[in-house]
Design a protein around this motif. Structure first.
Motif, PDB file in Angstrom:
ATOM      1  N   ILE A 115      49.156  36.985  37.326  1.00 41.70           N
ATOM      2  CA  ILE A 115      47.708  37.158  37.459  1.00 41.70           C
ATOM      3  C   ILE A 115      46.911  36.160  36.619  1.00 41.70           C
ATOM      4  O   ILE A 115      45.744  35.893  36.932  1.00 41.70           O
ATOM      5  N   TYR A 116      47.518  35.594  35.576  1.00 47.77           N
ATOM      6  CA  TYR A 116      46.817  34.611  34.760  1.00 47.77           C
ATOM      7  C   TYR A 116      47.407  33.207  34.936  1.00 47.77           C
ATOM      8  O   TYR A 116      47.372  32.387  34.019  1.00 47.77           O
ATOM      9  N   ALA A 117      47.895  32.939  36.140  1.00 48.03           N
ATOM     10  CA  ALA A 117      48.459  31.617  36.418  1.00 48.03           C
ATOM     11  C   ALA A 117      47.396  30.527  36.356  1.00 48.03           C
ATOM     12  O   ALA A 117      47.704  29.357  36.110  1.00 48.03           O
ATOM     13  N   SER A 118      46.135  30.913  36.603  1.00 50.27           N
ATOM     14  CA  SER A 118      45.024  29.962  36.499  1.00 50.27           C
ATOM     15  C   SER A 118      43.797  30.701  35.984  1.00 50.27           C
ATOM     16  O   SER A 118      43.606  31.888  36.263  1.00 50.27           O
ATOM     17  N   ASN A 119      42.960  29.988  35.258  1.00 53.26           N
ATOM     18  CA  ASN A 119      41.711  30.541  34.757  1.00 53.26           C
ATOM     19  C   ASN A 119      40.502  29.968  35.499  1.00 53.26           C
ATOM     20  O   ASN A 119      39.364  30.145  35.094  1.00 53.26           O
ATOM     21  N   GLY A 120      40.780  29.291  36.627  1.00 55.00           N
ATOM     22  CA  GLY A 120      39.708  28.661  37.380  1.00 55.00           C
ATOM     23  C   GLY A 120      39.370  29.427  38.639  1.00 55.00           C
ATOM     24  O   GLY A 120      39.847  30.544  38.875  1.00 55.00           O
ATOM     25  N   THR A 121      38.580  28.810  39.486  1.00 58.25           N
ATOM     26  CA  THR A 121      38.182  29.453  40.738  1.00 58.25           C
ATOM     27  C   THR A 121      39.356  29.600  41.695  1.00 58.25           C
ATOM     28  O   THR A 121      39.268  30.354  42.670  1.00 58.25           O
ATOM     29  N   ASP A 122      40.439  28.886  41.426  1.00 59.17           N
ATOM     30  CA  ASP A 122      41.640  28.972  42.265  1.00 59.17           C
ATOM     31  C   ASP A 122      42.617  30.027  41.761  1.00 59.17           C
ATOM     32  O   ASP A 122      43.792  30.031  42.147  1.00 59.17           O
ATOM     33  N   PHE A 123      42.165  30.960  40.918  1.00 55.58           N
ATOM     34  CA  PHE A 123      43.078  31.886  40.254  1.00 55.58           C
ATOM     35  C   PHE A 123      43.893  32.720  41.244  1.00 55.58           C
ATOM     36  O   PHE A 123      45.075  33.003  41.009  1.00 55.58           O
ATOM     37  N   ALA A 124      43.281  33.153  42.344  1.00 52.59           N
ATOM     38  CA  ALA A 124      43.993  33.994  43.307  1.00 52.59           C
ATOM     39  C   ALA A 124      45.087  33.206  44.020  1.00 52.59           C
ATOM     40  O   ALA A 124      46.202  33.705  44.225  1.00 52.59           O
ATOM     41  N   LEU A 125      44.787  31.973  44.386  1.00 57.23           N
ATOM     42  CA  LEU A 125      45.787  31.114  45.015  1.00 57.23           C
ATOM     43  C   LEU A 125      46.930  30.814  44.049  1.00 57.23           C
ATOM     44  O   LEU A 125      48.108  30.847  44.433  1.00 57.23           O
ATOM     45  N   ALA A 126      46.595  30.551  42.799  1.00 52.84           N
ATOM     46  CA  ALA A 126      47.628  30.288  41.798  1.00 52.84           C
ATOM     47  C   ALA A 126      48.510  31.512  41.606  1.00 52.84           C
ATOM     48  O   ALA A 126      49.738  31.398  41.466  1.00 52.84           O
ATOM     49  N   ALA A 127      47.904  32.699  41.603  1.00 55.99           N
ATOM     50  CA  ALA A 127      48.675  33.933  41.488  1.00 55.99           C
ATOM     51  C   ALA A 127      49.609  34.102  42.676  1.00 55.99           C
ATOM     52  O   ALA A 127      50.780  34.489  42.521  1.00 55.99           O
ATOM     53  N   ALA A 128      49.112  33.812  43.867  1.00 58.45           N
ATOM     54  CA  ALA A 128      49.941  33.914  45.076  1.00 58.45           C
ATOM     55  C   ALA A 128      51.116  32.950  45.010  1.00 58.45           C
ATOM     56  O   ALA A 128      52.241  33.292  45.406  1.00 58.45           O
TER      57      ALA A 128
END
Length: 271
Positions: A242-255
């Protein structure tokens, strides 16, 4: 949800991934703080991006209780969203409750009836009359803390009493409790070497295994020693997804992180 339904989803998705929804407002992307309900906005985005890759979600209730009424409302919105849109996904209230008699019954009602979770984590230290009230609920599951992944686990859980480690005594005793078929167990991924002995005691039960990823647990070792004929594992990853990214792409990074684990699980299941 029955264990058969959970197993069916594992086979269908080729995944036994559980995603921990442990929302810390200091860690979520800053742009979400402008939302009316930033916790739910974060969770909804994560769920929308990952629901095809996992079979369970596990909110740790402390991360919601810490924010008072707003946090509890966000938890309620989160579980309602999962149940309404993805009823095939197993839900775990990681609350680690444990008290006697009527108090346990009220805890069980809070999570099983009011919030409609499929399961809740429970501490076994106070014995059967603190756990059996949870076990009384049909098609609901009580996930007993058995052998955890924290350093302090060695303070008590692995101590030998009358020639047998305490966690083994907990496992064996719990099998005698009323409706014990509704039990699952928490076993930390960093304790993978213990899983063979655990499986000798509870060969058919589901194990919730936290600690893969950020805490250093190894998926291959967990599966080698912990998997049974119907898989019997829910591997939890929280921060690593869930914290794979702290940017606007956080959901994609989590996926993307969830898919990495799902693909590794698919390979194991196809062996």
């Amino acid at each position: 949800m029955t264990q058969h339904q959970l197993t069916t989803q594992i086979k269908k998705k080729k995944s036994f991934l559980c995603i921990g929804l442990d929302v810390d407002l200091d860690k979520i992307p800053p742009h979400l703080l402008q939302e009316e309900d930033p916790i739910f906005a974060f969770n909804k985005a994560i769920i929308d991006a990952t629901h095809q890759l996992c079979v369970a979600y596990k909110p740790n209730t402390a991360f919601y209780e810490a924010y008072g009424l707003k946090g509890w409302k966000a938890l309620e919105r989160t579980i309602n969203y999962i149940n309404a849109n993805h009823p095939d996904i197993f839900t775990i209230a990681d609350a680690k409750r444990g008290d006697i008699g009527n108090t346990s019954t009220m805890y069980a009602k809070a999570f099983f009836e009011d919030l409609a979770f499929d399961s809740v984590t429970v501490a076994p230290y106070m014995g059967k009359d603190s756990v059996e009230p949870f076990l009384a609920f049909e098609n609901k599951h009580t996930i007993l803390l058995a052998l955890t992944s924290n350093e302090g686990a060695f303070d008590f859980q692995t101590k030998t009493i009358d020639g047998k480690e305490l966690y083994k005594q907990v496992l064996e005793t719990s099998k005698t409790w009323k409706n014990a078929e509704n039990l699952m167990y928490v076993v930390g991924a960093t304790k993978a070497e213990y899983l063979a002995d655990i499986r000798n005691i509870i060969p058919d039960s589901f194990l919730l295994v936290p600690g893969v990823g950020a805490q250093g647990g190894n998926l291959q070792d967990v599966c080698k020693y912990g998997m049974n004929t119907h898989v019997g594992l829910l591997i939890n990853s929280s921060r690593g997804i869930i914290y794979a990214s702290n940017g606007t792409d956080f959901a994609l990074a989590a996926a993307n992180k969830a898919e990495e684990l799902q693909k590794e699980m698919a390979l194991i299941l196809n062996k």
